[in-house]
Design a protein around this motif. Structure first.
Motif, PDB file in Angstrom:
ATOM      1  N   ILE A 179       0.862  -1.176   0.000  1.00 23.68           N
ATOM      2  CA  ILE A 179       0.000   0.000   0.000  1.00 23.68           C
ATOM      3  C   ILE A 179       0.907   1.237   0.000  1.00 23.68           C
ATOM      4  O   ILE A 179       1.936   1.243   0.686  1.00 23.68           O
ATOM      5  N   PRO A 180       0.547   2.291  -0.750  1.00 24.61           N
ATOM      6  CA  PRO A 180       1.370   3.513  -0.700  1.00 24.61           C
ATOM      7  C   PRO A 180       1.509   4.004   0.742  1.00 24.61           C
ATOM      8  O   PRO A 180       0.528   4.050   1.487  1.00 24.61           O
ATOM      9  N   LYS A 181       2.740   4.315   1.132  1.00 22.97           N
ATOM     10  CA  LYS A 181       3.002   4.726   2.513  1.00 22.97           C
ATOM     11  C   LYS A 181       3.498   6.161   2.574  1.00 22.97           C
ATOM     12  O   LYS A 181       3.989   6.708   1.588  1.00 22.97           O
ATOM     13  N   TYR A 182       3.355   6.731   3.750  1.00 23.59           N
ATOM     14  CA  TYR A 182       3.819   8.088   4.020  1.00 23.59           C
ATOM     15  C   TYR A 182       4.498   8.050   5.375  1.00 23.59           C
ATOM     16  O   TYR A 182       4.060   7.324   6.267  1.00 23.59           O
ATOM     17  N   LYS A 183       5.562   8.806   5.521  1.00 26.79           N
ATOM     18  CA  LYS A 183       6.278   8.828   6.793  1.00 26.79           C
ATOM     19  C   LYS A 183       6.079  10.168   7.485  1.00 26.79           C
ATOM     20  O   LYS A 183       6.235  11.225   6.865  1.00 26.79           O
ATOM     21  N   PHE A 184       5.730  10.084   8.756  1.00 23.26           N
ATOM     22  CA  PHE A 184       5.580  11.267   9.601  1.00 23.26           C
ATOM     23  C   PHE A 184       6.393  11.033  10.860  1.00 23.26           C
ATOM     24  O   PHE A 184       6.056  10.149  11.656  1.00 23.26           O
ATOM     25  N   GLY A 185       7.466  11.774  11.008  1.00 24.27           N
ATOM     26  CA  GLY A 185       8.303  11.619  12.191  1.00 24.27           C
ATOM     27  C   GLY A 185       8.826  10.205  12.366  1.00 24.27           C
ATOM     28  O   GLY A 185       8.905   9.705  13.473  1.00 24.27           O
ATOM     29  N   GLY A 186       9.147   9.543  11.273  1.00 21.73           N
ATOM     30  CA  GLY A 186       9.672   8.187  11.337  1.00 21.73           C
ATOM     31  C   GLY A 186       8.610   7.111  11.450  1.00 21.73           C
ATOM     32  O   GLY A 186       8.917   5.926  11.460  1.00 21.73           O
ATOM     33  N   LYS A 187       7.356   7.512  11.530  1.00 19.61           N
ATOM     34  CA  LYS A 187       6.253   6.556  11.638  1.00 19.61           C
ATOM     35  C   LYS A 187       5.637   6.333  10.260  1.00 19.61           C
ATOM     36  O   LYS A 187       5.321   7.284   9.556  1.00 19.61           O
ATOM     37  N   VAL A 188       5.465   5.073   9.868  1.00 18.68           N
ATOM     38  CA  VAL A 188       4.863   4.729   8.580  1.00 18.68           C
ATOM     39  C   VAL A 188       3.349   4.800   8.716  1.00 18.68           C
ATOM     40  O   VAL A 188       2.765   4.191   9.615  1.00 18.68           O
ATOM     41  N   MET A 189       2.730   5.552   7.820  1.00 19.07           N
ATOM     42  CA  MET A 189       1.278   5.756   7.840  1.00 19.07           C
ATOM     43  C   MET A 189       0.688   5.412   6.476  1.00 19.07           C
ATOM     44  O   MET A 189       1.369   5.515   5.456  1.00 19.07           O
ATOM     45  N   TYR A 190      -0.580   5.013   6.499  1.00 21.89           N
ATOM     46  CA  TYR A 190      -1.315   4.711   5.268  1.00 21.89           C
ATOM     47  C   TYR A 190      -2.631   5.471   5.284  1.00 21.89           C
ATOM     48  O   TYR A 190      -3.284   5.560   6.336  1.00 21.89           O
ATOM     49  N   PHE A 191      -3.040   5.978   4.118  1.00 24.25           N
ATOM     50  CA  PHE A 191      -4.369   6.560   4.021  1.00 24.25           C
ATOM     51  C   PHE A 191      -5.389   5.429   4.073  1.00 24.25           C
ATOM     52  O   PHE A 191      -5.210   4.382   3.438  1.00 24.25           O
ATOM     53  N   THR A 192      -6.447   5.642   4.819  1.00 27.67           N
ATOM     54  CA  THR A 192      -7.487   4.626   4.971  1.00 27.67           C
ATOM     55  C   THR A 192      -8.081   4.232   3.624  1.00 27.67           C
ATOM     56  O   THR A 192      -8.330   3.043   3.382  1.00 27.67           O
ATOM     57  N   ASP A 193      -8.286   5.184   2.738  1.00 29.92           N
ATOM     58  CA  ASP A 193      -8.826   4.859   1.408  1.00 29.92           C
ATOM     59  C   ASP A 193      -7.924   3.874   0.673  1.00 29.92           C
ATOM     60  O   ASP A 193      -8.402   2.941   0.028  1.00 29.92           O
ATOM     61  N   ASP A 194      -6.599   4.053   0.797  1.00 28.98           N
ATOM     62  CA  ASP A 194      -5.657   3.133   0.150  1.00 28.98           C
ATOM     63  C   ASP A 194      -5.733   1.743   0.768  1.00 28.98           C
ATOM     64  O   ASP A 194      -5.634   0.736   0.062  1.00 28.98           O
ATOM     65  N   ILE A 195      -5.907   1.690   2.074  1.00 27.57           N
ATOM     66  CA  ILE A 195      -6.020   0.392   2.759  1.00 27.57           C
ATOM     67  C   ILE A 195      -7.269  -0.339   2.281  1.00 27.57           C
ATOM     68  O   ILE A 195      -7.218  -1.533   1.957  1.00 27.57           O
ATOM     69  N   LEU A 196      -8.399   0.363   2.240  1.00 23.99           N
ATOM     70  CA  LEU A 196      -9.653  -0.269   1.825  1.00 23.99           C
ATOM     71  C   LEU A 196      -9.589  -0.735   0.370  1.00 23.99           C
ATOM     72  O   LEU A 196     -10.061  -1.831   0.046  1.00 23.99           O
ATOM     73  N   LYS A 197      -8.969   0.059  -0.496  1.00 15.94           N
ATOM     74  CA  LYS A 197      -8.809  -0.352  -1.894  1.00 15.94           C
ATOM     75  C   LYS A 197      -7.920  -1.591  -1.995  1.00 15.94           C
ATOM     76  O   LYS A 197      -8.179  -2.486  -2.798  1.00 15.94           O
ATOM     77  N   PHE A 198      -6.873  -1.641  -1.187  1.00 18.40           N
ATOM     78  CA  PHE A 198      -5.981  -2.793  -1.170  1.00 18.40           C
ATOM     79  C   PHE A 198      -6.740  -4.056  -0.753  1.00 18.40           C
ATOM     80  O   PHE A 198      -6.629  -5.101  -1.401  1.00 18.40           O
ATOM     81  N   ILE A 199      -7.534  -3.950   0.297  1.00 15.49           N
ATOM     82  CA  ILE A 199      -8.317  -5.101   0.768  1.00 15.49           C
ATOM     83  C   ILE A 199      -9.325  -5.523  -0.301  1.00 15.49           C
ATOM     84  O   ILE A 199      -9.487  -6.718  -0.561  1.00 15.49           O
ATOM     85  N   GLU A 200      -9.996  -4.560  -0.927  1.00 14.96           N
ATOM     86  CA  GLU A 200     -10.943  -4.877  -2.004  1.00 14.96           C
ATOM     87  C   GLU A 200     -10.273  -5.699  -3.104  1.00 14.96           C
ATOM     88  O   GLU A 200     -10.847  -6.633  -3.634  1.00 14.96           O
ATOM     89  N   GLY A 201      -9.057  -5.320  -3.433  1.00 17.41           N
ATOM     90  CA  GLY A 201      -8.327  -6.022  -4.481  1.00 17.41           C
ATOM     91  C   GLY A 201      -7.920  -7.440  -4.110  1.00 17.41           C
ATOM     92  O   GLY A 201      -7.617  -8.256  -4.966  1.00 17.41           O
ATOM     93  N   LYS A 202      -7.904  -7.741  -2.828  1.00 16.19           N
ATOM     94  CA  LYS A 202      -7.501  -9.061  -2.349  1.00 16.19           C
ATOM     95  C   LYS A 202      -8.681 -10.008  -2.126  1.00 16.19           C
ATOM     96  O   LYS A 202      -8.490 -11.211  -1.952  1.00 16.19           O
ATOM     97  N   ILE A 203      -9.897  -9.473  -2.119  1.00 22.27           N
ATOM     98  CA  ILE A 203     -11.082 -10.309  -1.872  1.00 22.27           C
ATOM     99  C   ILE A 203     -11.361 -11.165  -3.076  1.00 22.27           C
ATOM    100  O   ILE A 203     -11.435 -10.689  -4.203  1.00 22.27           O
ATOM    101  N   LYS A 204     -11.525 -12.443  -2.833  1.00 20.58           N
ATOM    102  CA  LYS A 204     -11.874 -13.394  -3.899  1.00 20.58           C
ATOM    103  C   LYS A 204     -13.262 -13.934  -3.622  1.00 20.58           C
ATOM    104  O   LYS A 204     -13.562 -14.366  -2.527  1.00 20.58           O
ATOM    105  N   MET A 205     -14.110 -13.891  -4.650  1.00 22.27           N
ATOM    106  CA  MET A 205     -15.484 -14.379  -4.478  1.00 22.27           C
ATOM    107  C   MET A 205     -15.759 -15.485  -5.467  1.00 22.27           C
ATOM    108  O   MET A 205     -15.241 -15.574  -6.504  1.00 22.27           O
TER     109      MET A 205
END
Length: 73
Positions: free
Chosen positions: A47-73
């Motif tokens: 997932i695209p990451k961003y660093k703030f003060g050495g902490k790795v962060m992800y936008f929630t929208d990117d996380i949800l899109k990533f999970i959507e892409g992994k769901i198999k039906m």
């Protein structure tokens, strides 16, 4: 067979706008793990990451899109 699309973006208001890698398991238990995300990132598949003060962060929208892409039906 009909393929259904899962839209998780409707859940975006239930989460903060950004989530730290170390907190990811608290928000998505059993789905995402911080070590798995780090491994995917090193393979260029994460997932695209961003660093703030050495902490790795992800936008929630990117996380949800990533999970959507992994769901198999």
């Amino acid at each position: 067979m009909n393929e259904r699309k899962i839209d998780l973006m409707s859940l975006r208001n239930f989460y903060p706008p950004m989530i730290g890698r170390t907190e990811i398991e608290n928000f998505f238990p059993g789905i995402l793990h911080q070590k798995s995300l780090a491994n995917l990132e090193s393979d260029g598949l994460g997932i695209p990451k961003y660093k703030f003060g050495g902490k790795v962060m992800y936008f929630t929208d990117d996380i949800l899109k990533f999970i959507e892409g992994k769901i198999k039906m």
